[in-house]
Write a protein that holds these residues in place. Sequence first.
Motif, PDB file in Angstrom:
ATOM      1  N   GLY A 147       1.063  -3.161   2.512  1.00  0.00           N
ATOM      2  CA  GLY A 147       2.434  -3.122   1.965  1.00  0.00           C
ATOM      3  C   GLY A 147       3.081  -2.136   2.519  1.00  0.00           C
ATOM      4  O   GLY A 147       4.453  -2.335   2.985  1.00  0.00           O
ATOM      5  N   GLU A 148       2.686  -0.969   2.657  1.00  0.00           N
ATOM      6  CA  GLU A 148       3.393   0.185   3.166  1.00  0.00           C
ATOM      7  C   GLU A 148       3.226   0.485   4.621  1.00  0.00           C
ATOM      8  O   GLU A 148       4.553   1.062   5.187  1.00  0.00           O
ATOM      9  N   TYR A 172       3.572  -4.345   6.768  1.00  0.00           N
ATOM     10  CA  TYR A 172       4.622  -5.137   6.647  1.00  0.00           C
ATOM     11  C   TYR A 172       5.743  -3.962   6.241  1.00  0.00           C
ATOM     12  O   TYR A 172       6.814  -4.318   6.663  1.00  0.00           O
ATOM     13  N   GLY A 173       5.349  -3.065   5.500  1.00  0.00           N
ATOM     14  CA  GLY A 173       6.401  -1.982   4.932  1.00  0.00           C
ATOM     15  C   GLY A 173       6.849  -1.236   6.258  1.00  0.00           C
ATOM     16  O   GLY A 173       8.078  -0.790   6.059  1.00  0.00           O
ATOM     17  N   VAL A 217      10.190  -2.616   6.911  1.00  0.00           N
ATOM     18  CA  VAL A 217      11.315  -2.552   5.810  1.00  0.00           C
ATOM     19  C   VAL A 217      11.991  -1.364   5.949  1.00  0.00           C
ATOM     20  O   VAL A 217      11.556  -0.122   5.901  1.00  0.00           O
ATOM     21  N   ASP A 272      15.077   0.513   0.706  1.00  0.00           N
ATOM     22  CA  ASP A 272      14.157   0.699  -0.615  1.00  0.00           C
ATOM     23  C   ASP A 272      13.941  -0.362  -1.557  1.00  0.00           C
ATOM     24  O   ASP A 272      12.801  -0.431  -2.086  1.00  0.00           O
ATOM     25  N   ARG A 308      11.589  -2.677  -0.079  1.00  0.00           N
ATOM     26  CA  ARG A 308      10.177  -2.253  -0.278  1.00  0.00           C
ATOM     27  C   ARG A 308       9.397  -2.325  -1.587  1.00  0.00           C
ATOM     28  O   ARG A 308       8.474  -2.771  -1.653  1.00  0.00           O
ATOM     29  N   VAL A 322       8.509  -5.911  -1.800  1.00  0.00           N
ATOM     30  CA  VAL A 322       7.412  -6.254  -0.856  1.00  0.00           C
ATOM     31  C   VAL A 322       6.202  -5.762  -1.900  1.00  0.00           C
ATOM     32  O   VAL A 322       5.170  -6.546  -1.877  1.00  0.00           O
ATOM     33  N   MET A 323       6.362  -4.585  -2.069  1.00  0.00           N
ATOM     34  CA  MET A 323       4.950  -4.119  -2.878  1.00  0.00           C
ATOM     35  C   MET A 323       4.608  -4.999  -4.276  1.00  0.00           C
ATOM     36  O   MET A 323       3.465  -5.060  -4.459  1.00  0.00           O
TER      37      MET A 323
END
Length: 742
Positions: A354-355, A358-359, A362, A365, A368, A371-372
Amino acid sequence: MFAFLLCVRIMMNEGKINQAEWRYLLSGGSIQTMFENPAPQWLSDRAWRDILALSNLPTFATFSNDFVMYLSEFQAIFDSAEPHRELLPGIWNAYLDEFQKLLILRCLRGDKVTNAMQDFVATHLEPRFIEPQTANLSAVFKESNSTTPLIFVLSPGTDPAADLYKFAEEMKFSKKFSAISLGQGQGPRAEAMMRNSIERGKWVFFQNCHLAPSWMPALERLIEHINPDKVHRDFRLWLTSLPSNKFPVSILQNGSKMTIEPPRGVKANLLKSYNSLSDDFLHSCQKVVEFKSLLLSLCLFHGNALERRKFGPLGFNIPYEFTDGDLRICISQLKMFLDEYEDIPYKVLKYTAGEINYGGRVTDDWDRRCVMNILEDFYNPAVLSSEHSYSNSGIYHQIPPTYDLNGYLSYIKSLPLNDMPEIFGLHDNANITFAQNETFALFNAILQLQPKSSSMGGQSREELVEDVAENILLQVPGPIELQEVTKKFPVLYEESMNTVLVQEVIRYNKLLEVITQTLSDMLKAIKGLVVMSLELELMSISLYNNTVPELWKSKAYPSLKPLASWIMDLLLRLDFMHSWINDGIPPVFWISGFFFPQAFLTGTLQNFARKFVISIDTITFDFKVLPEASSEIKERPQTGCYIHGLFLEGARWDSMNFQLAESRPKELYNEMAVIWLLPEANRKVQNQDFYLCPIYKTLTRAGTLSTTGHSTNYVIAVEIPSNQPQRHWIKRGVALICALDY
């Protein structure tokens, strides 16, 4: 789109389509007199305004009256699953032709216009014009020869290279096939490769032409100088490129062009992901059971992240290009971590996927956060149970890990072709938003393709533009008297709102000056009294298309409204300013009426800081939603301020239970109650029964950071009471919007 344009053009030549009606379909119209919405409980203001504007066309002169007469029949059409195939009440069904019925559908159910256009083309041309064509390389190849390049136009998420290698094998050319990925310094190598292949009759494949813009003129020369008498007849040149303005036009004109659509839908994405895996790989991990279960989760997450894009800002503020590479690296990390750790390290898996993977793409904010929260649904201990389901209906569910690859593929093939919004955690209304956006994007694209000059029956283009311009000049008032405002509202230590008002007046005056100046210049240019510059020419096109001219946009506040509504909105904003100037500071502020709402918020904090002598950087807002309507409030609060005029997207405000609730079917936006912004020093958030909801100026949500460090679109986040966990609303994409797009 192409088929529809073709069909319309044929009918225009036969005189079957009226120009004014065609213009209305593409860009809407303006209203002469405003009447009360007859059925506010199901008919949106947008639809009612469109109906009033439609009644300006001669054919539809009595339509708005008849609409009120046949309300229940029209409501049945509005609620129908296939409104584009329903019969119209009264005289209208027999009186209107197929094309004119599209105009009524545009007003009532914009989300179904694309389906109606398909029916329209099928009726007037024939059904094969709307059936999707499969990209067949052998068919393209048969028509090609050694002097025409074959060009793949890339779209995000597709790569034709694999198909081409396969095709080369079928044609027994894989030994005589050389490929190169273009980029810095690859030009000379590519040139040598091409010269060699022309003589020996090989295939050449240049990938990613858009990455070598400086070498494109050289490629153009090479192709122009291919001598048809000397070139080997087996030679073929294959190119791939993203759409780019550096790509030589002559190559485009002489080449065969094809494009491959990326897979649409979660099902297609899952199939693509699993087709690239093998049975051996599925069993290559030490924890086979966990690996298979989490792998399905991960691929579902990938499809989810890709497909959220189609919902526009409800999905993500900024549409990110997630790629198969992101998924591949996550899969190999999943395998590695499962092999290395005793227990499953969910925290590590979530962080890396995620971070980082993919993140890393991103940039917003709020995205993000989204997504998380989505990843949280797919990477957790519950997904290991074979009864686990990923969505409320249980259509998307986990399957027992005893299956092999074919078992997984047959499960994926059993999923529905069109995704249900529930897999994304979105409300069913999201599909309507998506379909409406698609319709209006299509109309915009057609508008761009319209010829710029036309002498059609009735008014000429110039006369129309002249009418619009004179009409706006009559409506827009002169600038506000700045000196009187500064006299009445001087700069005061204890009242920062005076400064806010003066700054707003200055901004609005600049805009009003630009509008009146450019309109009078353009009217002179049309009469031939001054030279028509490019800017004025572009402005006249905007006025004709009912869009806001760029000249004004650069001096104005962000807005997505078409021109007619934009002017109405501007007049309302000026009324808000005038009532402030005449009656003093208002008890409730219309936050959408501010040119620059951030200054107003700072002013509120400043007033509080100076009144109680506290340092301003320790103060933040507390939020209270009020039960009263804005019209009932007559007094300003002792501290802070009241704001109104916001719209909720993705949820609605339930004034009975005083909390966020699910949207009603087909109701895309809902008016928010009055919010009290209450400054507080060193505020600590106590309980978490609220949703932290961002406020944006327009429906696009994405903005850029300006020089002042403020976003051009995001204003502030407010806390709204809720009995659902935050995650529920985050996945719903809930936000507050200052101004809608109609």
